[in-house]
Write a protein that holds these residues in place. Structure first.
Motif, PDB file in Angstrom:
ATOM      1  N   ALA A   1       0.829  -1.207   0.000  1.00 48.15           N
ATOM      2  CA  ALA A   1       0.000   0.000   0.000  1.00 48.15           C
ATOM      3  C   ALA A   1       0.864   1.258   0.000  1.00 48.15           C
ATOM      4  N   LEU A   2       1.949   1.226   0.769  1.00 49.53           N
ATOM      5  CA  LEU A   2       2.839   2.380   0.815  1.00 49.53           C
ATOM      6  C   LEU A   2       3.534   2.584  -0.530  1.00 49.53           C
ATOM      7  N   ALA A   3       3.916   1.493  -1.180  1.00 50.74           N
ATOM      8  CA  ALA A   3       4.545   1.602  -2.490  1.00 50.74           C
ATOM      9  C   ALA A   3       3.578   2.198  -3.509  1.00 50.74           C
ATOM     10  N   VAL A   4       2.320   1.799  -3.451  1.00 49.79           N
ATOM     11  CA  VAL A   4       1.306   2.367  -4.353  1.00 49.79           C
ATOM     12  C   VAL A   4       1.117   3.848  -4.071  1.00 49.79           C
ATOM     13  N   ALA A   5       1.023   4.213  -2.792  1.00 52.19           N
ATOM     14  CA  ALA A   5       0.839   5.617  -2.432  1.00 52.19           C
ATOM     15  C   ALA A   5       2.008   6.465  -2.920  1.00 52.19           C
ATOM     16  N   ARG A   6       3.219   5.942  -2.754  1.00 56.04           N
ATOM     17  CA  ARG A   6       4.397   6.685  -3.212  1.00 56.04           C
ATOM     18  C   ARG A   6       4.391   6.833  -4.726  1.00 56.04           C
ATOM     19  N   TYR A   7       4.010   5.789  -5.424  1.00 58.43           N
ATOM     20  CA  TYR A   7       3.965   5.856  -6.883  1.00 58.43           C
ATOM     21  C   TYR A   7       2.944   6.898  -7.343  1.00 58.43           C
ATOM     22  N   LEU A   8       1.811   6.945  -6.673  1.00 58.50           N
ATOM     23  CA  LEU A   8       0.756   7.893  -7.048  1.00 58.50           C
ATOM     24  C   LEU A   8       0.971   9.285  -6.449  1.00 58.50           C
ATOM     25  N   VAL A   9       2.016   9.425  -5.635  1.00 58.09           N
ATOM     26  CA  VAL A   9       2.359  10.696  -4.984  1.00 58.09           C
ATOM     27  C   VAL A   9       1.185  11.188  -4.133  1.00 58.09           C
TER      28      VAL A   9
END
Length: 331
Positions: free
Chosen positions: A196-204
């Motif tokens: 989830a954190l990786a997705v959030a970082r990717y989506l900024v």
């Protein structure tokens, strides 16, 4: 960052995203992009099948035009008995008409019985409520429609503050961009925090918004009275631990207590006591999420006087305790 998904490889979760004419564009595309990004990151990093099978569906099985004027491709409504992991209902201007369509409401009710969990974004909660899925449950929707949802469906416990609410297997979220917050929470539940954190970082975007997931801050909600009481609010925020009795506030505003109470309520829509409680609660939420101070110390610094008084405010306004709030949103 390394991705270690918390799920059984090759288990694919089917997600139906319900749309309809005049749907809110971001209610659909926001969550869909979160799940699609999770697919890309997990499959790319682990070499397994993508964890989600996304299907955007609509009555009639054809494209729908969102309220923003953009046409969305959509497939037909899936069969009632077909296995389903997650049913996600988008909101938008067309939600009222959609929730008044008996056939569509029946489909939502039927698909919900097959789904492991059910979720809504914004006014999509009206469809869940019309299907009886929110009866006796806590629920969120866009702050502009909270009163309307509560009035139309009195069996629903509408909460105006949270970005999203989880009650059992039913998830509901607030307006527009909160669908992204909701989808990130679902990904975290399925695949773990690292994904989830990786997705959030990717989506900024934030995995969890600062400010404790409130739809808007107490200070922001009081800005409607900025011209009349802006200086007073600044002073209150600087003296939350002090004496903020009605007489003190009225004297500060240069009015009698009676005039101050009346004019303040007219300008803000809340009583002075309720406004102060919300400002103190907001300060406490911030301290709980950003510091390691003891809860008792935070209660004193924010003007609650005692830990028990603060706990009661949290229970009444946030439906949680300070300790649970810190566990969920603490840094």
């Amino acid at each position: 960052m390394p991705i270690s998904p918390r799920f059984t490889p090759n288990v694919i979760r089917a997600i139906d995203v319900l749309t309809y004419p005049a749907v809110q564009l971001l209610d659909v595309t926001g969550p869909v992009q979160v799940f699609a990004s999770a697919n890309d990151l997990v499959a790319g990093a682990s070499g397994v099948e993508p964890p989600y099978a996304l299907r955007v569906v609509a009555p009639g099985g054809r494209g729908v035009t969102a309220s923003a004027g953009l046409e969305l491709a959509a497939g037909p409504l899936t069969p009632i008995g077909e296995p389903l992991d997650t049913l996600l209902v988008a909101g938008g201007e067309g939600a009222e008409a959609a929730s008044a369509d008996p056939a569509l409401v029946d489909w939502v009710r039927g698909r919900a019985t097959q789904a492991r969990r059910v979720a809504s974004v914004c006014t999509g909660a009206f469809l869940l409520a019309a299907a009886g899925l929110l009866d006796g449950r806590r629920a969120a929707t866009h702050w502009m429609y909270c009163a309307k949802l509560a009035q139309r469906f009195p069996a629903v416990r509408v909460e105006p503050d949270p970005i999203y609410v989880c009650d059992g297997r039913i998830w509901t979220s607030a307006g527009v961009t909160s669908g992204i917050d909701l989808a990130l929470a679902l990904v975290e539940e399925d695949l773990g925090r690292s994904v989830a954190l990786a997705v959030a970082r990717y989506l900024v975007v934030f995995l969890k918004r600062p400010g404790g997931q409130a739809q808007f801050s107490a200070a922001l909600s009081l800005q409607v009275a900025e011209d009349k009481f802006g200086a007073l609010h600044d002073w209150i925020n600087a003296h939350l631990a002090g004496d903020l009795s009605l007489s003190i506030l009225a004297d500060r505003a240069g009015m009698s207590e009676r005039s101050f109470s009346r004019r303040y309520a007219e300008a803000t829509g809340v009583t002075p006591a309720r406004a102060i409680e919300r400002l103190r609660l907001e300060a406490a939420r911030r301290a709980l999420s950003e510091s390691r101070q003891p809860v008792k110390r935070i209660a004193q610094r924010c003007g609650f006087g005692s830990e028990e008084t603060m706990r009661r405010s949290f229970q009444r306004l946030m439906a949680t305790t300070p300790q649970d709030y810190r566990a969920r949103f603490g840094s």
